[in-house]
Scaffold this active site. Structure first.
Site: not given
Length: 373
Positions: A238, A266, A269, A290
């Site tokens: 990310t 999918r 976060d 993460g």
């Protein structure tokens, strides 16, 4: 001499001229009046001086970025590759800092900084995004304004060159917080954002990574330790940025290509407000990176803010608890970057490394990759 000083001088001179004509009692009364006026004027001068000092001490500014966490080891890095990462991190964080130094908003600083990382093939966002199981792109991003608690997010988009800008447009020009898929792509186009063909995002590195992951899934035998590390690192990646501007406003943004070989549309976060991104002027701004499923379950970004607001913890302590105790206890790994409303920062991870950089209020730049730096 200011107006207050002139008033005091006139009073003293007037008292001196009248002194000879007054009796003892009148002299004492006159002296008391002059001293009282001098005291009041002195207090006014002190307050004025204090205000001037406050004006001379500007609100601190700061910016922190990350380019993903994971099993990032020195032994797996060539000098050329490491230098390339450090160069882009340094350039990106400096872009945002220059905006803040000139009085620009934290929102602008976050957006422009993330643009640079989205445009780099080194990171799992924008140009360097990973491919899903259908061998195409699905990009996610989110943004939050700490002053108003307004937020915007997009997920599963395939044609928006800079997804972070689409997230901001959702916040500013729609009644919604999150848009997804084709609708989000259409919305971004209507807002005048740059639209590109899906092939723009493809890089040879990500094509080969997808191939390697699919081959590993088909293997019946156990993978090697090296292969396991590689596969683990495909779960996350990310870019993110948090900033504090001269007006005391915080902002946070996160952008990602998600997980290599992800299926069924999918979503991790990164586009979820409170999980991967959160900003609140009362506390802090956080961007996470993460294993998304664990960061969603732990509501990581908001949890750090809540620990600060309700328990009075520092940003460093709140981040440590959430990453090393809460997320880790569930089996998740990753990290965050954060900045509080006083300019204090956190760059916390429970992985061997996290691409990260920071510029403080004095313009000092720090760039790090490995955990032990």
């Amino acid at each position: 001499m200011g107006n207050e000083g002139i008033v005091i001088s006139i009073l003293i001179n007037d008292f001196a001229q009248k002194k000879k004509k007054l009796n003892f009692k009148e002299k004492k009364q006159m002296q008391f009046k002059v001293l009282s006026i001098v005291f009041v004027v002195s207090m006014m001068l002190a307050c004025t001086s204090s205000k001037k000092e406050n004006k001379a001490t500007p609100q601190p500014i700061g910016i922190v970025i990350h380019g993903g966490a994971g099993t990032i080891l020195r032994k797996n890095m060539t000098p050329e590759k490491e230098a390339a990462y450090r160069k882009v991190l340094a350039e990106a964080v400096q872009v945002g800092y220059e905006i803040l130094k000139k009085g620009g908003s934290s929102q602008e600083a976050v957006e422009k900084t993330i643009h640079l990382m989205e445009d780099s093939p080194l990171f799992n966002a924008g140009k360097g995004a990973v491919l899903n199981s259908d061998e195409t792109i699905e990009l996610d991003a989110s943004f939050m304004n700490g002053a108003t608690l307004d937020a915007g997010a997009i997920s599963g988009v395939r044609t928006i060159k800079n997804p972070i800008s689409a997230a901001i447009q959702v916040m500013e020009n729609s009644p919604h917080v999150m848009l997804s898929g084709k609708g989000a792509d259409v919305f971004a186009s209507e807002q005048g954002l740059e639209i590109v063909a899906p092939e723009y995002f493809f890089t040879e590195r990500r094509i080969q990574a997808l191939k390697r992951v699919k081959e590993s899934e088909q293997k019946k035998k156990e993978t090697t330790a090296t292969e396991q590390v590689f596969l683990k690192n495909q779960r996350y990646g990310t870019v993110g940025c948090v900033a504090l501007d001269q007006n005391g406003n915080l902002a946070a943004g996160t952008s990602t290509g998600g997980m290599t070989n992800k299926k069924w549309n999918r979503i991790g976060d990164a586009p979820i407000i409170g999980a991967g991104t959160y900003a609140n002027n009362a506390t802090c701004a956080i961007s996470a990176t993460g294993w998304g499923e664990f960061f969603i379950r732990s509501v990581v970004a908001h949890d750090i803010s809540a620990l600060m607001e309700y328990k009075g913890l520092s940003i460093q302590e709140a981040s440590r608890i959430v990453i090393h105790e809460k997320v880790a206890s569930l089996g998740g790994d990753g990290g965050i970057v954060g900045i509080d409303n006083q300019g204090n920062i956190a760059m916390e991870m429970n992985t061997p490394g996290m691409y990260r950089a920071h510029v403080d209020n004095n313009g000092k730049q720090t760039v790090k990759i490995y955990k032990d730096e």
